[in-house]
Design a protein around this motif. Sequence first.
Motif, PDB file in Angstrom:
ATOM      1  N   LYS A 511     -13.803   8.000   0.537  1.00 21.91           N
ATOM      2  CA  LYS A 511     -13.151   9.234   0.989  1.00 21.91           C
ATOM      3  C   LYS A 511     -13.418   9.492   2.471  1.00 21.91           C
ATOM      4  O   LYS A 511     -12.595  10.097   3.165  1.00 21.91           O
ATOM      5  CB  LYS A 511     -13.625  10.423   0.149  1.00 21.91           C
ATOM      6  CG  LYS A 511     -13.089  10.426  -1.284  1.00 21.91           C
ATOM      7  CD  LYS A 511     -13.536  11.664  -2.012  1.00 21.91           C
ATOM      8  CE  LYS A 511     -12.880  11.758  -3.391  1.00 21.91           C
ATOM      9  NZ  LYS A 511     -13.281  10.657  -4.264  1.00 21.91           N
ATOM     10  N   LYS A 514     -10.907   7.475   4.448  1.00 23.45           N
ATOM     11  CA  LYS A 514      -9.584   8.089   4.348  1.00 23.45           C
ATOM     12  C   LYS A 514      -9.486   9.316   5.243  1.00 23.45           C
ATOM     13  O   LYS A 514      -8.436   9.578   5.834  1.00 23.45           O
ATOM     14  CB  LYS A 514      -9.299   8.461   2.890  1.00 23.45           C
ATOM     15  CG  LYS A 514      -9.201   7.255   1.957  1.00 23.45           C
ATOM     16  CD  LYS A 514      -9.150   7.680   0.495  1.00 23.45           C
ATOM     17  CE  LYS A 514      -9.199   6.475  -0.430  1.00 23.45           C
ATOM     18  NZ  LYS A 514      -9.231   6.870  -1.864  1.00 23.45           N
ATOM     19  N   LEU A 531      -9.537   0.007   3.765  1.00 27.55           N
ATOM     20  CA  LEU A 531      -9.055   0.865   2.692  1.00 27.55           C
ATOM     21  C   LEU A 531      -8.836   0.057   1.414  1.00 27.55           C
ATOM     22  O   LEU A 531      -8.471  -1.115   1.452  1.00 27.55           O
ATOM     23  CB  LEU A 531      -7.756   1.552   3.107  1.00 27.55           C
ATOM     24  CG  LEU A 531      -7.822   2.460   4.340  1.00 27.55           C
ATOM     25  CD1 LEU A 531      -6.452   3.023   4.656  1.00 27.55           C
ATOM     26  CD2 LEU A 531      -8.835   3.586   4.130  1.00 27.55           C
ATOM     27  N   PHE A 533      -7.172   0.428  -2.802  1.00 30.35           N
ATOM     28  CA  PHE A 533      -6.374   1.218  -3.732  1.00 30.35           C
ATOM     29  C   PHE A 533      -6.140   0.414  -5.008  1.00 30.35           C
ATOM     30  O   PHE A 533      -6.211  -0.824  -5.016  1.00 30.35           O
ATOM     31  CB  PHE A 533      -5.008   1.584  -3.120  1.00 30.35           C
ATOM     32  CG  PHE A 533      -5.080   2.324  -1.823  1.00 30.35           C
ATOM     33  CD1 PHE A 533      -5.308   3.686  -1.796  1.00 30.35           C
ATOM     34  CD2 PHE A 533      -4.942   1.651  -0.613  1.00 30.35           C
ATOM     35  CE1 PHE A 533      -5.379   4.381  -0.601  1.00 30.35           C
ATOM     36  CE2 PHE A 533      -5.011   2.338   0.592  1.00 30.35           C
ATOM     37  CZ  PHE A 533      -5.232   3.695   0.593  1.00 30.35           C
ATOM     38  N   LEU A 589      -1.822   5.889  -5.410  1.00 29.60           N
ATOM     39  CA  LEU A 589      -2.695   6.796  -4.669  1.00 29.60           C
ATOM     40  C   LEU A 589      -3.125   7.917  -5.606  1.00 29.60           C
ATOM     41  O   LEU A 589      -2.367   8.848  -5.861  1.00 29.60           O
ATOM     42  CB  LEU A 589      -1.956   7.370  -3.452  1.00 29.60           C
ATOM     43  CG  LEU A 589      -1.235   6.365  -2.549  1.00 29.60           C
ATOM     44  CD1 LEU A 589      -0.673   7.068  -1.328  1.00 29.60           C
ATOM     45  CD2 LEU A 589      -2.153   5.225  -2.142  1.00 29.60           C
ATOM     46  N   ASP A 591      -6.301   9.591  -5.462  1.00 25.53           N
ATOM     47  CA  ASP A 591      -7.204  10.592  -4.899  1.00 25.53           C
ATOM     48  C   ASP A 591      -6.395  11.637  -4.142  1.00 25.53           C
ATOM     49  O   ASP A 591      -5.387  11.311  -3.517  1.00 25.53           O
ATOM     50  CB  ASP A 591      -8.211   9.951  -3.943  1.00 25.53           C
ATOM     51  CG  ASP A 591      -9.339   9.268  -4.690  1.00 25.53           C
ATOM     52  OD1 ASP A 591      -9.561   9.632  -5.858  1.00 25.53           O
ATOM     53  OD2 ASP A 591      -9.989   8.378  -4.109  1.00 25.53           O
ATOM     54  N   ASP A 594      -5.514  10.682  -0.568  1.00 24.28           N
ATOM     55  CA  ASP A 594      -4.839   9.403  -0.314  1.00 24.28           C
ATOM     56  C   ASP A 594      -3.490   9.580   0.372  1.00 24.28           C
ATOM     57  O   ASP A 594      -3.172   8.879   1.341  1.00 24.28           O
ATOM     58  CB  ASP A 594      -4.647   8.645  -1.631  1.00 24.28           C
ATOM     59  CG  ASP A 594      -5.945   8.029  -2.123  1.00 24.28           C
ATOM     60  OD1 ASP A 594      -6.943   8.118  -1.377  1.00 24.28           O
ATOM     61  OD2 ASP A 594      -5.977   7.484  -3.237  1.00 24.28           O
TER      62      ASP A 594
END
Length: 808
Positions: A511, A514, A531, A533, A589, A591, A594
């Motif tokens: 996080k 991001k 990153l 995902f 995505l 989160d 995201d």
Amino acid sequence: MHRLSRRPAVSSILRANGSRYRSAAAAQSPASSFLLTNSGVEGDTSNKWYSVLTGGSSLSGTGSALRIQLPNGMLLSKRYESTAAESDASSPPPTGEKYEYQAEVSRLMDLIVNSLYSNKEVFLRELISNASDACDKLRFLSVTEPALLKDNVDFDIRIQTDKDNGIVTITDTGIGMTRQELIDCLGTIAQSGTAKFLKALKDSKDAGGDNNLIGQFGVGFYSAFLVADRVVVSTKSPKSDKQYVWEGEANASSYTIREETEADKVIPRGTRLTLYLKRDDKGFAHPEKIQKLVKNYSQFVSFPIYTWQEKGYTKEVEVDEDPAEAKKDGEEGSAEKKKKTKTVVERYWDWELTNETQPIWLRNPKEVSTELYNEFYKNTFNEYLEPLASSHFTTEGEVEFRSILYVPAVSSSGKDDMVNPKTKNIRLYVKRVFISDDFDGELFPRYLSFIKGVVDSNDLPLNVSREILQESRIVRIMRKRLVRKAFDMILGISMSENREDYEKFWDNYGKYLKLGCIEDRENHKRIAPLLRFFSSQSEDYIIGLDEYVENMKPDQKDIYYIASDSVTSAKNTPFLERLMEKDLEVLFLVDPIDEVAIQNLKSYKEKNFVDISKEDLDLGEKDEEKEKAMKQEFGQTCDWIKKRLGDKVASVQISNRLSTSPCVLVSGKFGWSANMERLMKSQTMGDTSSLEFMRGRRVFEINPEHPIIRNLNAACSGNPDDEDALRAIDLLYDTALVSSGFTPENPAQLGSKIYEMMNMAISGKWSAPAAEYVPQQDHQQPAFSQPQNQEPMEAEIVEPVEAGNHKQ
């Protein structure tokens, strides 16, 4: 590590009340000291003198001093409590000449005490730094003038405390000061002898380039008045035969300078500061407190710092026997009796080395093992787990500094670090003196606040109190280089052969990176490869953008993604149908941060990020003739549906992303997605006016190949005003809201429509046939009865079939 030097007994230096003087002086006057003879070490016949701060009585030269045999063969004199204050009070110093400060001292002192320093405990840091400077100056000058050192070549700093009377004494063996230097350096506030010395070195052609002096501002000495009412400075310069005493009080407009006349207070060389603490600050006179402050602020000063500490050793002593027990033992027989003993702890005072002189970051990285880095990390930051990675580096050129950075195994303070940049994770040193660990994003951006480490610089721009970084070009350059090294360290974890190492990092700090996509546009190229995902082809493990790009189809131009609240919701969304048929990978995505992070990233390796829930989705391989035919066939139906839905949708279009679902509701190209709208609604301080504006443009897309749409197309051609058809459009829109991730405006109304349609679909399908009604003639006969000797008839359910716009 430093050790006490060993010298012959004839030239031993006595230490009394924190001061040192030659044994010749001790023979002329009583000395408050005791002698330790180390006879247990082979080849060592030297004697060592240690101060016990005695008052009035003398242990040397009387021949009656009590001695204790230590287990290692050392002889220890009787312990005396510290009474430095009593000896000072009993013999008031002679009156000296008065001098006025060269400034409006009342205001300036008030500024220094109440405004300049934010924390009282930094007084010890400043005074130790001054002592270190004094030693540095003498060491530098002795290169060309060896006579300045004479027989005493050792440099050290010693701190002695009297907690009963609230006195702290700091003694160094540095350059000392003459009478005129006392007036210039201590009488003129904010005039720095160190600054003058540095300027002289700079102007001198023969000066070396490596001068590690600390004080520059000339106010460090006056930090003593943060905690002291009165300060006495006794100093002896090797350039002078006399020792002078400077004395000043807090908030006074003058100070006194006199010559030292008491023989027992004469020191061979250097400076002794005696601080008489204020009533509320006497806690600083505790030995444990002083030791803690030294380890925190001055642990890596290049000269040994000794603190006066109470120690102890255990020994066995005989215990007097109880007469009753002795008589009982005598009656039992003449067996051999053993003397009873008990273990006691004998206390004594001794000097203890408190600092380490070689900080790990000044060593060559090739000479430091991983174990040493990990041990330094655990001790410095009170951690119990080893770090995931570390980076030891030195930058040279325009800005020079040394640093060691660490990536912790777990986030120590939880997710609060993301909103609180003051994490105390970076310890700033200037010339090995600890300055602060309380920053507000000067050295590291907020999204890298989880990084821990030390930074040591010789020319870092500080304010006069050394506690606040000044915003400047040098700080910006340092920040860039620290951030770059941090990314290199994280990239090294991601390239590890063990995939679990980076997965562990991502679980703790994903996080943060991001957040960096949102706050730090300059480092997008460094953040993007880090990153991770989930995706439609990797639902059980995370993948990076590099891996996604490698798996892209030859004709694929964009990176597709869908934002949702979970992987399960994302993989079942209708937006994914046609892309799954074409085997196109879609990032999930899941989160809340995201979607915003990807929107700020915009592209990766010249591939744009495309939200598959937005309008104008381009999947390639367009069949223009087929699209034209579809528009001709269903164009009137699209207009009819748009007219029915009104302002609920911006337009009705034929979809190219559906294969099994009848319709879907997509967001406008520049509006919020369903996931973003859900997140914004959940905000406590959300703005409802912006919510209406951003969600206003929605496009209703229909699948022309689905039976429901074909039936509605027929209704549009035959009977566009049919109530059932119009109600079907309303239900279709509400259902598309739910399947597309939006929230219905009236959930209860949607439920009523679904119940009504369910009732129409299953009415009478499983219910029993209607019974024949028989008039009641006999009270024993039921009102309803089945015909006798007749099998029950099965009811035939006829499904409604639409023909044109008429229901049959």
